[in-house]
Design an enzyme around this catalytic site. Sequence first.
Site, mmCIF file in Angstrom:
data_model
loop_
_atom_site.group_PDB
_atom_site.id
_atom_site.type_symbol
_atom_site.label_atom_id
_atom_site.label_comp_id
_atom_site.label_asym_id
_atom_site.label_seq_id
_atom_site.Cartn_x
_atom_site.Cartn_y
_atom_site.Cartn_z
ATOM 1 N N ALA A 244 25.531 -101.887 -3.313
ATOM 2 C CA ALA A 244 24.134 -101.634 -2.917
ATOM 3 C C ALA A 244 24.206 -101.244 -1.441
ATOM 4 C CB ALA A 244 23.296 -102.880 -3.138
ATOM 5 N N HIS A 245 24.900 -100.125 -1.218
ATOM 6 C CA HIS A 245 25.275 -99.710 0.144
ATOM 7 C C HIS A 245 24.132 -99.904 1.159
ATOM 8 C CE1 HIS A 245 28.723 -97.462 -1.581
ATOM 9 N NE2 HIS A 245 27.894 -96.942 -2.436
ATOM 10 N N ASP A 246 23.010 -99.239 0.868
ATOM 11 C CA ASP A 246 21.924 -99.156 1.860
ATOM 12 C C ASP A 246 21.251 -100.508 2.063
ATOM 13 O OD1 ASP A 246 20.894 -95.852 0.684
ATOM 14 O OD2 ASP A 246 22.602 -96.519 1.875
#
Length: 326
Positions: A244-246
């Site tokens: 969930a990079h961001d």
Amino acid sequence: MADRTPVLIDCDTGIDDAMALLFMLAQDRYDVVGITSVFGNNTAAQCAINSLRVLELVGRTDIPVAVGAEQPLVGEVTYLATHVHGSDGLGDAGLPVDVTASVDARDAVQLIDDLSREHAGRLRILAVAPLTNLAHALEAIPDLTQRIHDVVIMGGAADAPGNQSPAAEANIIHDPEAAQAVLSADWGLTLVPLDVTMREVLEESDRTALFDAATPVTEFVARATDFYFGGYGSDVYARRASPAHDALAAAILTGDIVPTVFPEIDVTVDCTDGPGRGSTICDTRGRYRGFEGTAAGRVRVALQTDGGFPRVLVQTLVDYGSRLSR
Ligand code: RIB
Ligand code: CA
């Protein structure tokens, strides 16, 4: 409201951008005062609509959403990540497309100009997409770096491999010249690279927890993440899972996640046309002594976190969804 920290989110709303947006909207101490869109996961126009769709879901159509760049500073868009985020950019998860708000009449640079003047010295920027809008804003607004408190960027890879190429991460390789301009400007900089985002992994148990919470917010994220797990996740992790990079960048901005290895080092973007184009060359040579005694560089880079982020994300979204459903 006065004591809440203002945040502008520059994004290519996509699945993990939507998670980051919801994570920030859930914060009592932060006030999302504006959103700017840029090409990347989809076109800037579609990404702006996707941000409006997420804002509609949570009743925050008061937040201005401005459309930004559809092309990088140099060259053309080489791809849009619809294979990762679905044809609509939100995992084809059925989030209603009818929105009551429209995109702002201003473009991204104008919105950044107005908000950075209104919140001079306090405005924080969460940049979770190609950095083209911020590069244009630096060009157009001579004193921008004095108006902005700091910029937290999801992007790059320090010692980890890239994801769009063996060397380069997607947000950076979409516009290396813009990334170099942003990372060499004189403002506070935090980089949240793949080194940490690829190791904070959402699993089926996290999706189940979201579904079981049975609120519109958690059901949307659970459905969108299903798409993320199915294609991207299975390809990368050989199982149904996803980063969930961001959203991790958002949690580092708020301090909900404090990286365990977080040095201030120098970062340079490879803007050549070779196999390294778009890579972020991070000076991690001090890592063998825990970065003790290294001369401070200009960018604080998250190199390691403790693995607790998925639980923090799920709990934040469950609590937020529950508050909205009361
Ligand atoms: O490489 C991951 C980044 O590219 C994330 O910001 C994702 O949303 C895509 O924009
Ligand atoms: Ca993004």
